[in-house]
Design a protein around this motif. Structure first.
Motif, PDB file in Angstrom:
ATOM      1  N   THR A 214      -0.503  -4.524   2.743  1.00 47.47           N
ATOM      2  CA  THR A 214      -0.660  -4.702   1.114  1.00 47.47           C
ATOM      3  C   THR A 214      -1.161  -3.905   0.078  1.00 47.47           C
ATOM      4  N   GLU A 215      -0.949  -4.040  -0.580  1.00 48.14           N
ATOM      5  CA  GLU A 215      -2.538  -2.827  -1.667  1.00 48.14           C
ATOM      6  C   GLU A 215      -4.143  -3.221  -1.445  1.00 48.14           C
ATOM      7  N   ASP A 216      -4.103  -4.613  -0.957  1.00 51.02           N
ATOM      8  CA  ASP A 216      -5.259  -5.271  -0.863  1.00 51.02           C
ATOM      9  C   ASP A 216      -5.485  -5.085   0.328  1.00 51.02           C
ATOM     10  N   TYR A 217      -5.157  -4.096   1.630  1.00 51.71           N
ATOM     11  CA  TYR A 217      -4.724  -4.273   2.475  1.00 51.71           C
ATOM     12  C   TYR A 217      -5.021  -5.154   3.938  1.00 51.71           C
ATOM     13  N   GLN A 218      -3.963  -6.151   3.634  1.00 52.17           N
ATOM     14  CA  GLN A 218      -3.446  -7.263   4.113  1.00 52.17           C
ATOM     15  C   GLN A 218      -2.236  -6.544   5.550  1.00 52.17           C
ATOM     16  N   VAL A 219      -2.331  -7.383   5.552  1.00 53.49           N
ATOM     17  CA  VAL A 219      -1.365  -6.524   7.383  1.00 53.49           C
ATOM     18  C   VAL A 219      -0.530  -8.167   7.654  1.00 53.49           C
TER      19      VAL A 219
ATOM     20  N   LYS B  26      -5.275   8.091  11.612  1.00 56.62           N
ATOM     21  CA  LYS B  26      -5.909   8.991  11.316  1.00 56.62           C
ATOM     22  C   LYS B  26      -5.451   9.418   9.979  1.00 56.62           C
ATOM     23  N   ASP B  27      -3.957   8.441   9.577  1.00 53.82           N
ATOM     24  CA  ASP B  27      -3.446   8.851   8.068  1.00 53.82           C
ATOM     25  C   ASP B  27      -3.650   8.191   7.085  1.00 53.82           C
ATOM     26  N   LEU B  28      -4.235   6.665   7.415  1.00 54.68           N
ATOM     27  CA  LEU B  28      -4.342   5.544   6.755  1.00 54.68           C
ATOM     28  C   LEU B  28      -5.682   5.179   6.522  1.00 54.68           C
ATOM     29  N   LYS B  29      -6.345   5.248   5.504  1.00 54.50           N
ATOM     30  CA  LYS B  29      -7.814   4.601   5.015  1.00 54.50           C
ATOM     31  C   LYS B  29      -8.037   2.751   5.599  1.00 54.50           C
ATOM     32  N   ASN B  30      -9.062   3.234   5.788  1.00 57.87           N
ATOM     33  CA  ASN B  30      -9.598   1.543   6.513  1.00 57.87           C
ATOM     34  C   ASN B  30      -8.571   1.104   7.323  1.00 57.87           C
ATOM     35  N   SER B  31      -8.706   2.275   8.226  1.00 53.92           N
ATOM     36  CA  SER B  31      -7.413   1.680   9.439  1.00 53.92           C
ATOM     37  C   SER B  31      -8.257   1.013  10.487  1.00 53.92           C
TER      38      SER B  31
ATOM     39  N   MET C 185       0.775  -1.106  -0.339  1.00 51.99           N
ATOM     40  CA  MET C 185       0.238   0.381   0.110  1.00 51.99           C
ATOM     41  C   MET C 185       1.250   1.342   0.019  1.00 51.99           C
ATOM     42  N   LEU C 186       0.796   2.164  -0.868  1.00 54.29           N
ATOM     43  CA  LEU C 186       1.515   3.631  -0.416  1.00 54.29           C
ATOM     44  C   LEU C 186       0.534   4.497  -0.174  1.00 54.29           C
ATOM     45  N   ILE C 187       1.169   5.292   0.004  1.00 52.60           N
ATOM     46  CA  ILE C 187       0.890   7.043   1.056  1.00 52.60           C
ATOM     47  C   ILE C 187       1.501   7.898   0.054  1.00 52.60           C
TER      48      ILE C 187
END
Length: 408
Positions: free
Chosen positions: A352-357, A306-311, A244-246
């Motif tokens: 990951t880009e699909d929100y996997q930790v 706060k700075d991350l989507k789908n937290s 995942m990128l910011i």
């Protein structure tokens, strides 16, 4: 009111309390009628009402069994609690303010307090200072050793591999002994995973880390680079090529995990550490693209959640993951001079880009920001709320939300 079945030697130092009225009468007694700096009270272990009351007002000194009967021991201090804060950072005044606002703390005085302190806080520069070993503490922010399974880059993965529910949070991990390298097996690993990150088990803060996208470069590094032989044990780890990128940049999250004997807690906030330059696959020798170990600079820091989507989805995974991490090292012991202890560990994860930790590693000495930085201040205060305020109830009312979630 005196405890009748305690040993003759201690009988004058303890009081059996059955209800709140007896407690109030006792603490109103003139101080000169007591020996020492505290009133030692005992309640029956079955007295839930008094246990709740004393837990909010007194220091809990543990269970006690006397002539077959089970009791809980609480101490009511006739003086202010004492603290010793040791850090090389210029933030001792901020720490002092935290204790002063609680209304019943004062700094430790070596002459007056005779090598006894109630709470001792040391940063990494002081953790193994032998001059401190003679000082007895009721609570210290350091557990006895650092070489737990969970802080070993190799053993952590081996232990979590045994837990089926934890495997989805791991990337492929292979142990490498620098004195005995199986190049044939490693070549097959490169054929499957293409890009690998190589790091020393004993390294920290990104030191010694290399990224390879082909086997030949890996072998050339091992056979010619002098820094390789500095460490015997290494891990070859699958490189996450779809992070995942910011702002177009790769990042990792530095989170915080607190242990207290058999209890484990996860802080619900963390730091997001960005790479210096925008991400692209390839050019793996360019650390400005692929290395996110810029912990010393706030320029490349954002904050979780706060700075991350789908937290929320990420937090649920973190809590699930660390419920498994709690099984890796189930109990933490204190140094011999400390009655009670806790320690804050840092961990690194990637998304990951699909929100996997994906868990990267856990560190015994996390880089924590200065108390002058708002997050550093909050991180320190959260420890005080969770561990210190619980052990030593403050005189003045303070916000009780510590930001830590129990996960084990």
């Amino acid at each position: 009111m005196k405890l009748e079945d305690i040993t003759e030697k201690d009988r004058d130092n303890y009081y059996l309390i059955k209800n709140e009225k007896e407690y109030q009468e006792l603490i109103k007694t003139p101080r000169n009628e007591f020996k020492g700096d505290r009133i030692r009270m005992m309640i029956s272990k079955r007295n839930k009402k008094m246990r709740e009351l004393l837990s909010e007002r007194c220091y809990f000194n543990g269970d006690k069994k006397i002539e077959g009967k089970e009791y809980l021991e609480f101490h009511y201090f006739l003086r202010k609690y004492t603290y010793l804060y040791l850090s090389k950072k210029e933030d001792s005044q901020i720490a002092k303010n935290f204790f002063e606002e609680r209304g019943n703390w004062r700094p430790y005085n070596p002459k007056k307090d005779k090598n006894r302190v109630d709470f001792m806080f040391t940063d990494l520069n002081y953790k193994y200072d032998k001059k401190l070993f003679k000082i007895k503490s009721l609570l210290k922010n350091a557990v006895m050793k650092d070489n737990y399974n969970m802080t070993n880059k190799d053993l952590l993965y081996k232990e979590l591999e045994k837990i089926p529910s934890a495997r989805k949070y791991l990337v492929f991990n292979y142990s490498v002994d620098s004195s005995n390298i199986d190049y044939k097996k490693i070549e097959k690993i490169f054929q499957k995973y293409k890009v690998m990150i190589f790091k020393p088990v004993g390294g920290a803060a990104g030191v010694g880390i290399e990224v390879f996208d082909n086997f030949d470069n890996f072998r050339k590094y091992c056979e010619s680079n002098k820094s390789f032989v500095k460490y015997r044990d290494w891990v070859l780890q699958e490189y996450i090529i779809d992070p995942m990128l910011i702002e177009g940049k790769k990042f990792h999250i530095r989170g915080y995990y607190l242990v207290h004997k058999e209890k484990k807690y996860l802080m619900d906030e963390g730091r997001i550490i960005l790479a210096e330059e925008k991400y692209k696959q390839g050019d793996y020798e360019n650390k400005k693209i692929h290395d996110t170990h810029t912990l010393g600079s706030e320029k490349y820091v954002k904050y979780y959640p706060k700075d991350l989507k789908n937290s929320k989805k990420i937090q649920n995974q973190l809590e699930h993951l660390f419920s498994s991490v709690g099984k890796v090292d189930e109990y933490f012991k204190c140094f011999s001079e400390s009655n009670n202890c806790y320690q804050l560990f840092g961990f690194d994860i990637m998304i990951t880009e699909d929100y996997q930790v994906k868990l990267i590693e856990i560190n015994s000495g996390p880089g924590v920001p200065n108390l002058h930085i708002p997050f550093g201040k909050k991180l320190f205060e959260n420890q005080i709320k969770l561990m210190v305020d619980t052990a030593f109830p403050p005189k003045n009312k303070v916000d009780e939300d510590s930001g830590f979630v129990r996960v084990y």
